[in-house]
Design an enzyme around this catalytic site. Structure first.
Site, PDB file in Angstrom:
ATOM      1  N   THR A   1      -0.759  66.129  26.279  1.00 26.35           N
ATOM      2  CA  THR A   1       0.120  64.963  26.122  1.00 26.35           C
ATOM      3  C   THR A   1       1.417  65.306  25.417  1.00 26.35           C
ATOM      4  O   THR A   1       2.478  64.781  25.740  1.00 26.35           O
ATOM      5  CB  THR A   1      -0.629  63.855  25.360  1.00 26.35           C
ATOM      6  OG1 THR A   1      -1.743  63.419  26.131  1.00 26.35           O
ATOM      7  CG2 THR A   1       0.279  62.660  25.081  1.00 26.35           C
TER       8      THR A   1
ATOM      9  N   THR B   1      -5.414  66.732  23.178  1.00 26.39           N
ATOM     10  CA  THR B   1      -6.297  66.391  22.061  1.00 26.39           C
ATOM     11  C   THR B   1      -7.750  66.176  22.456  1.00 26.39           C
ATOM     12  O   THR B   1      -8.620  66.108  21.590  1.00 26.39           O
ATOM     13  CB  THR B   1      -5.804  65.113  21.355  1.00 26.39           C
ATOM     14  OG1 THR B   1      -5.824  64.023  22.286  1.00 26.39           O
ATOM     15  CG2 THR B   1      -4.406  65.300  20.799  1.00 26.39           C
ATOM     16  N   ASP B   2      -8.031  66.062  23.761  1.00 28.47           N
ATOM     17  CA  ASP B   2      -9.390  65.726  24.176  1.00 28.47           C
ATOM     18  C   ASP B   2     -10.431  66.703  23.637  1.00 28.47           C
ATOM     19  O   ASP B   2     -11.534  66.307  23.262  1.00 28.47           O
ATOM     20  CB  ASP B   2      -9.488  65.677  25.704  1.00 28.47           C
ATOM     21  CG  ASP B   2      -8.862  64.429  26.292  1.00 28.47           C
ATOM     22  OD1 ASP B   2      -8.553  63.499  25.523  1.00 28.47           O
ATOM     23  OD2 ASP B   2      -8.683  64.377  27.515  1.00 28.47           O
TER      24      ASP B   2
ATOM     25  N   SER C   1      -6.521  69.727  28.485  1.00 29.08           N
ATOM     26  CA  SER C   1      -7.477  70.274  27.518  1.00 29.08           C
ATOM     27  C   SER C   1      -8.910  70.155  28.013  1.00 29.08           C
ATOM     28  O   SER C   1      -9.778  70.932  27.604  1.00 29.08           O
ATOM     29  CB  SER C   1      -7.328  69.597  26.157  1.00 29.08           C
ATOM     30  OG  SER C   1      -7.630  68.219  26.226  1.00 29.08           O
TER      31      SER C   1
END
Length: 325
Positions: free
Chosen positions: A11, A85-86, A53
């Site tokens: 992102t 960030t996942d 990710s």
């Protein structure tokens, strides 16, 4: 000396919308150029193959750790990695288990992409670079800088699907903050012993399953999970409990492979000897399950897979979880 920035996408690097959503990727140079104040800090930007990710792998992260280590050996003060960030809580912990350098390795990302009002990526990147350059951040292993907070990789969790304050360390709190351009460390936890080098062939050959226990769960699911796996992590209720019907099959699996007991709650420790009913933590320990301690299920899965890839036997797995959990 400079900080080296490796960009993996996510992102934080997205800008522009296509027919299926926000997809266009910023280069590392474009990302850095959009951050006020970053030009004042020595930064060596290196783009890495960009993937979501969710598509990252153990092998890719271990390769990145090796390249980051080479940058430190060449004189870098510290290293920053930007990614989605996942999976950041898992990749940062994976890196922390094998990062041997005093120089900081700092992971960061963003929850709001640059097409939205108030994107958090620039502030997170600036904070991460400041942390990576700070003498106070040395000898702390891998860190996560997010929302002007500094977290240890082994404690941090992604706790919210959209909030810019998503990263937190429920069991420990942040190690410090970035305040008025200054890195302020409030506590310095001792580092755990690093794991031995991972053999790539063993890594590919050793897979670990994860099962989260739920109300009125189907014990038959365990058979399918165990097939073709060399280890299992169980996310149990509360302090480490499972339905009574699960206890014998889990004990049988523990005779064949390491089975690690964790809590699905997201904070707190699995207990060892408080409850004694069938399916309790005491009963499961007696059946051979390894106590995961304070490790959440996702970090326990990372640790177990690396241990198996390093050739650890049952006793070494139990000893490692006693140290790291």
């Amino acid at each position: 000396m400079s900080v080296v920035l490796f960009t993996l996408g996510g992102t934080i690097a997205m800008a522009g919308a296509g027919p299926t959503g926000v997809v266009t990727r910023l280069t590392g140079a474009e990302l850095a150029a959009a951050v006020p104040g970053l030009a004042d800090l020595p930064l060596d930007v290196r783009d890495v193959q960009a993937v979501p990710s969710a598509d990252l792998t153990y092998a890719r992260i271990l390769d990145l750790v090796a390249v980051a280590g080479a940058a430190v050996a060449d004189g870098a003060t510290g290293v920053v990695v930007t990614q989605g960030t996942d999976t950041l809580e898992e990749t940062a912990y994976l890196a922390d288990l094998v990062w041997p350098h005093a120089a900081p390795l700092v992971f960061t990302g963003a929850m709001r992409n640059p097409t939205l009002a108030g994107p958090d990526g620039p502030a997170n990147l600036l904070a991460a670079v400041r942390v990576a350059a700070a003498p106070a951040a040395r000898d702390l292993g891998v860190l996560v800088a997010f929302n002007d907070e500094i977290h240890a990789a082994r404690y941090v969790r992604k706790t919210h699907s959209t909030s810019t304050a998503t990263f937190a360390s429920p069991n420990a709190g942040p190690l410090g903050h970035v305040i008025e351009r200054e890195v302020r460390l409030l506590t310095r936890p001792a580092r755990h012993a690093l794991l031995p080098p991972v053999d790539p062939d063993r890594l590919a050959a050793n897979r670990v399953a994860l099962h989260t226990v739920t109300l009125d769960d189907d014990v038959a699911l365990l058979d399918g999970l165990a097939q073709g796996r060399q280890g299992l992590v169980v996310a149990g209720f509360g302090v480490g409990h499972v339905p009574p019907a699960f206890a014998p099959p889990l004990g049988a699996l523990a005779d064949r492979m390491p089975v690690v007991l964790t809590s699905r709650t997201g904070a707190g420790s699995v207990l060892r000897h408080t409850y004694g009913a069938v399916g309790s933590e005491t009963d499961l320990r007696r059946r051979g399950l390894v106590n995961g301690g304070l490790l959440d299920p996702y970090k326990a899965k990372v640790l177990l897979r690396l241990l198996l890839a390093g050739g650890a036997d049952r006793a070494e797995v139990a000893a490692a979880f006693a140290r790291h959990g």
